[in-house]
Structure formats: structure tokens, C-alpha cells
Scaffold this motif. Structure first.
Motif, mmCIF file in Angstrom:
data_model
loop_
_atom_site.group_PDB
_atom_site.id
_atom_site.type_symbol
_atom_site.label_atom_id
_atom_site.label_comp_id
_atom_site.label_asym_id
_atom_site.label_seq_id
_atom_site.Cartn_x
_atom_site.Cartn_y
_atom_site.Cartn_z
ATOM 1 N N THR A 208 12.819 8.190 -12.353
ATOM 2 C CA THR A 208 13.644 6.992 -12.167
ATOM 3 C C THR A 208 12.762 5.750 -12.333
ATOM 4 O O THR A 208 11.678 5.686 -11.756
ATOM 5 C CB THR A 208 14.263 6.976 -10.748
ATOM 6 O OG1 THR A 208 14.976 8.178 -10.571
ATOM 7 C CG2 THR A 208 15.182 5.787 -10.542
ATOM 8 N N ALA A 209 13.237 4.803 -13.119
ATOM 9 C CA ALA A 209 12.393 3.638 -13.415
ATOM 10 C C ALA A 209 12.208 2.731 -12.190
ATOM 11 O O ALA A 209 11.113 2.234 -11.940
ATOM 12 C CB ALA A 209 12.981 2.851 -14.574
ATOM 13 N N ALA A 210 13.259 2.519 -11.417
ATOM 14 C CA ALA A 210 13.192 1.568 -10.302
ATOM 15 C C ALA A 210 12.207 2.038 -9.234
ATOM 16 O O ALA A 210 12.402 3.091 -8.617
ATOM 17 C CB ALA A 210 14.584 1.392 -9.704
ATOM 18 N N GLU A 211 11.145 1.249 -9.021
ATOM 19 C CA GLU A 211 10.100 1.620 -8.063
ATOM 20 C C GLU A 211 10.630 1.737 -6.638
ATOM 21 O O GLU A 211 10.181 2.564 -5.852
ATOM 22 C CB GLU A 211 8.949 0.608 -8.122
ATOM 23 C CG GLU A 211 8.009 0.806 -9.300
ATOM 24 C CD GLU A 211 7.359 2.196 -9.301
ATOM 25 O OE1 GLU A 211 7.018 2.703 -8.216
ATOM 26 O OE2 GLU A 211 7.217 2.772 -10.401
ATOM 27 N N ASN A 212 11.598 0.876 -6.300
ATOM 28 C CA ASN A 212 12.123 0.870 -4.933
ATOM 29 C C ASN A 212 13.002 2.070 -4.614
ATOM 30 O O ASN A 212 13.379 2.278 -3.473
ATOM 31 C CB ASN A 212 12.942 -0.405 -4.698
ATOM 32 C CG ASN A 212 12.070 -1.502 -4.137
ATOM 33 O OD1 ASN A 212 10.941 -1.241 -3.705
ATOM 34 N ND2 ASN A 212 12.584 -2.729 -4.148
ATOM 35 N N SER A 213 13.323 2.836 -5.643
ATOM 36 C CA SER A 213 14.200 3.993 -5.458
ATOM 37 C C SER A 213 13.470 5.210 -4.923
ATOM 38 O O SER A 213 14.067 6.143 -4.435
ATOM 39 C CB SER A 213 14.835 4.379 -6.791
ATOM 40 O OG SER A 213 15.844 3.463 -7.127
ATOM 41 N N LYS A 214 12.147 5.188 -5.067
ATOM 42 C CA LYS A 214 11.389 6.413 -4.790
ATOM 43 C C LYS A 214 10.088 6.092 -4.067
ATOM 44 O O LYS A 214 9.492 5.041 -4.285
ATOM 45 C CB LYS A 214 11.090 7.129 -6.109
ATOM 46 C CG LYS A 214 10.404 6.220 -7.115
ATOM 47 C CD LYS A 214 10.281 6.817 -8.508
ATOM 48 C CE LYS A 214 9.500 5.836 -9.394
ATOM 49 N NZ LYS A 214 9.259 6.295 -10.739
ATOM 50 N N ILE A 215 9.676 7.010 -3.198
ATOM 51 C CA ILE A 215 8.367 6.904 -2.554
ATOM 52 C C ILE A 215 7.442 7.839 -3.308
ATOM 53 O O ILE A 215 7.747 9.021 -3.460
ATOM 54 C CB ILE A 215 8.445 7.380 -1.081
ATOM 55 C CG1 ILE A 215 9.555 6.648 -0.326
ATOM 56 C CG2 ILE A 215 7.086 7.315 -0.407
ATOM 57 C CD1 ILE A 215 9.171 5.447 0.426
ATOM 58 N N MET A 216 6.332 7.301 -3.798
ATOM 59 C CA MET A 216 5.372 8.142 -4.491
ATOM 60 C C MET A 216 4.252 8.528 -3.516
ATOM 61 O O MET A 216 3.916 7.756 -2.616
ATOM 62 C CB MET A 216 4.776 7.408 -5.694
ATOM 63 C CG MET A 216 5.805 6.857 -6.695
ATOM 64 S SD MET A 216 6.960 8.107 -7.332
ATOM 65 C CE MET A 216 5.848 9.194 -8.236
ATOM 66 N N LEU A 217 3.666 9.694 -3.737
ATOM 67 C CA LEU A 217 2.630 10.151 -2.804
ATOM 68 C C LEU A 217 1.388 9.270 -2.835
ATOM 69 O O LEU A 217 0.593 9.293 -1.906
ATOM 70 C CB LEU A 217 2.253 11.609 -3.098
ATOM 71 C CG LEU A 217 3.334 12.635 -2.757
ATOM 72 C CD1 LEU A 217 2.867 14.046 -3.100
ATOM 73 C CD2 LEU A 217 3.734 12.556 -1.282
ATOM 74 N N ASP A 218 1.217 8.479 -3.897
ATOM 75 C CA ASP A 218 0.071 7.579 -3.916
ATOM 76 C C ASP A 218 0.455 6.133 -3.596
ATOM 77 O O ASP A 218 -0.358 5.222 -3.764
ATOM 78 C CB ASP A 218 -0.686 7.675 -5.254
ATOM 79 C CG ASP A 218 0.138 7.162 -6.429
ATOM 80 O OD1 ASP A 218 1.363 6.919 -6.250
ATOM 81 O OD2 ASP A 218 -0.433 6.991 -7.520
#
Ligand code: ATP
Ligand code: MG
Length: 336
Positions: A208-218
Motif C-alpha cells: 500500500t502506497a500510503a505510509e499512514n496506512s501501515k506500520i513498518m517494522l523499521d
């Protein structure tokens, strides 16, 4: 001793969804069974090259293994981590099994139909990878292969290939457990599904392009906390757990339960009826950032050399087992 075999796809940086839904359950399964099963954890790098390669495969392989270690994978003498391409017997057996499997069987594979549909041309790997999968499994006499539903057809194909081969040449391969037995063995009640923070009707996905949509492990922990604080919820008056009508707030309750390792019922009981959504968000943001802090700390403590040492041991073991099985097969065909 029976063998549990699992492939871990080397990927780009993973999301919280991948962590809670795939990584942790696998780590738990392995830790739970590594006293009485062989646990083979392999990186299917030959499968990776079926799709476009962008030069990041090596880096992704090492990082993926570090993720498993940082997520708490216990290593003992029964746990073996190896790269598929470092055990040439996989490719060799794949060729031999290509002469056992039929075009009709492979043509029926839903995954192939889906992946090739509408394409003017697709590589042979996309068609043939279920046979490579069969080789991955049969080389080690694996009984259990934790996989998603989309791969069940490939397990059944592996069983068919093994039975056909055994019928002709004697009991050389262990036939993996049928899929319903596999599911029972894994004892997963409901597969975990974390939702997109901005569009909670959808699942969280790393692409998903939207950064706010997902929590990344880093993600930096404070940044992850901000994403939780800005998650889409609803305009009802109080907190209720119901994925149908209130997916956003339900997702946060669900994340809180998984990340803080608290039964979901307890989390729901604590928050149900509360009108201050912000308080719940703060608590979830806190739990997620604490989780990331400790995960990232453990990750930083694992060096590339640690991973390479594990792979060296694992590949020594894997080559030993796989070559012995391959020799039996080659002998059966008169190749040796
Ligand atoms: P992509 O957007 O590239 O499809 P993804 O985030 O969906 O990435 P996959 O590589 O498709 O991840 O899947 C990796 C593993 O993570 C699979 O076992 C999948 O079931 C699991 N998984 C993916 N997304 C979630 C999620 N939102 N919640 C729980 N598990 C998930
Ligand atoms: Mg996906």
C-alpha cells in the motif's frame, strides 16, 4: 522424528500485519515443536526469481532471517535454516519430478491460472514452481508444511507425485499429511488479519502506497505511535468491538490485544462503552511503540555474521539429508 518444513519468503521490510499474522505464529509453532520435530526453515530464493528481480534479494534474505531471530525463534539442534539455492538437490529433484508430474496436473493449478491470466507471455517458472515445491518437501520427508489455503492445492499435488513415484519404485518418499490433517496440526482458530489504519475495510499490506496506512517494522517508534493516533475510527459515541460496523476501532483493540499479549476479551472488557477514543489510541500507540523498541533492539544485536554462521550449519545439514534422498531417487531411475 517427523519434519515440519516452512519456507520464509525473503521480502522487503515487513509490516506489523506480517509480523503478527505470519512471523510470530511461525516462531511460536517452531518453538513449541522443536523438541520433538525437525524444524526446517528455508528461504525459497529459487522461487523468488520467478517474479522480477531488482538486485535486493541478498539483502532481503539476510534481513528476513534476522526478523525471525528477533521475533524470538529458538535455535536448537533440531532447527535448521537454509537457502534453497545453496542445496542443489532441490533443482535436481525438481527436474526428475518434472518427469513424474503431468502437464494436465500443472495446468489445473489455480495459482498458475491466476498468475498467468491475461499475460501475453509468462515464464516457465510460474508454471513449474509447484514441482519445485514438491521437491522442497519430499527431499526432507516433511510431514507438515504450514501454508495458507492458497497453497493447499500444491500440497495435494505433492502427495500425488509422491504416491505415484512410490507406487512405481517403492516407499522412497514420505507422503506429506493431507491438508485437513495439516490444518488440524497447526491448530489455528482464526487466521490473524490486521487492517489498514486509514482504510480499515482493507487489510494492512506492505505494498500500500500510503505510509499512514501501515506500520513498518523499521518505523521509528514515535512515528508508528503517530500513525496509530491518526488511525481512522468512526463517529459513534463509544467504543465497541465489531469488525462489521466499526472496523477501525476494532482493529485497534485487536492490535492492542496481540501486541500486549493480552486476551482480546480482556481488552474489549476494559474499553467497551468508553467514549474517549483518544485514550485507547494512546494506549495502543504506546504498546506498539514499546514493541517496536524492543524488536528493533534485538534486531540490531544480530549481525550478518551470526546469520551466515546459522546458514552454514543449516546448509551442511540440508545438503546431507537432501543428497541422500536424491541418491535414492537417482538410483531408482537408473541414473546411478
Ligand atoms: P503485498 O502487499 O506485497 O501482498 P502483504 O503485506 O500482503 O504484501 P504478503 O507477502 O502477501 O504480505 O504475505 C506475507 C505473510 O503475511 C502471509 O503469510 C500473509 O498471510 C501475512 N499477512 C499479510 N498481510 C497481513 C495482515 N494484514 N494481517 C495478518 N497477516 C498478514
Ligand atoms: Mg499480500
Amino acid at each position: 522424528m517427523k519434519t515440519i518444513l516452512t519456507g520464509i519468503r525473503s521480502n522487503s521490510v515487513l509490516t506489523l500485519g506480517n509480523y503478527l499474522g505470519a512471523l510470530l505464529p511461525m516462531v511460536r509453532l517452531s518453538n513449541e515443536h522443536s523438541n520433538n520435530f525437525n524444524i526446517n526453515i528455508f528461504v525459497p530464493d529459487l522461487h523468488s526469481i520467478i517474479s522480477d528481480v531488482d538486485g535486493s534479494l541478498q539483502e532481503n534474505i539476510i534481513r528476513t532471517i534476522k526478523y525471525y531471530l528477533a521475533a524470538g525463534l529458538d535455535i536448537n539442534e533440531n532447527v535448521h535454516i537454509y537457502r534453497q539455492s545453496h542445496v542443489p538437490a532441490h533443482s535436481e529433484l525438481c527436474w526428475i519430478l518434472n518427469c513424474v508430474a503431468t502437464m494436465g496436473e500443472l495446468n489445473r493449478m489455480t495459482q498458475y491460472k491466476e498468475k498467468s491470466e491475461g499475460k501475453a507471455s509468462c515464464n516457465v517458472g510460474i508454471f513449474d514452481y509447484p514441482v519445485l515445491m514438491a521437491a522442497d518437501i519430499l527431499l526432507y520427508d516433511a510431514t507438515y508444511i504450514p501454508l495458507g489455503e492458497d497453497q493447499f492445492q500444491h500440497i495435494e499435488l505433492t502427495r500425488d507425485i509422491a504416491e505415484r513415484f512410490n507406487h512405481k519404485f517403492g516407499d522412497i518418499f514420505t507422503v506429506p499429511a493431507p491438508t485437513r490433517e495439516q490444518v488440524a496440526f497447526m491448530e489455528v482458530d482464526e487466521p490473524i488479519r490486521i487492517r489498514d489504519l486509514q482504510n480499515p475495510e482493507k487489510k494492512m499490506s506492505k505494498s500500500t502506497a500510503a505510509e499512514n496506512s501501515k506500520i513498518m517494522l523499521d518505523d521509528e517508534p514515535f512515528k508508528a505511535a503517530k500513525k496509530i493516533m491518526s488511525a481512522t475510527t468512526d463517529s459513534f459515541e463509544d467504543i465497541q468491538f465489531d469488525f462489521e460496523t466499526r472496523p477501525g476501532i476494532s482493529n485497534l483493540l485487536y492490535i492492542e490485544a496481540l501486541v500486549s499479549n493480552t486476551p482480546l476479551s480482556e481488552v474489549i472488557a476494559k474499553w467497551q462503552g468508553v467514549s474517549r477514543y483518544g485514550d485507547l489510541k494512546k494506549e495502543v500507540a504506546n504498546s506498539v511503540s514499546e514493541m517496536l523498541v524492543s524488536f528493533q533492539k534485538r534486531l540490531a544485536e544480530i549481525s550478518d555474521e551470526d546469520v551466515l554462521k546459522l546458514l552454514e550449519d543449516g546448509e551442511k545439514y540440508a545438503n546431507h539429508v537432501a543428497n541422500a534422498k536424491l541418491l535414492e531417487v537417482q538410483t531408482a531411475f537408473g541414473l546411478r
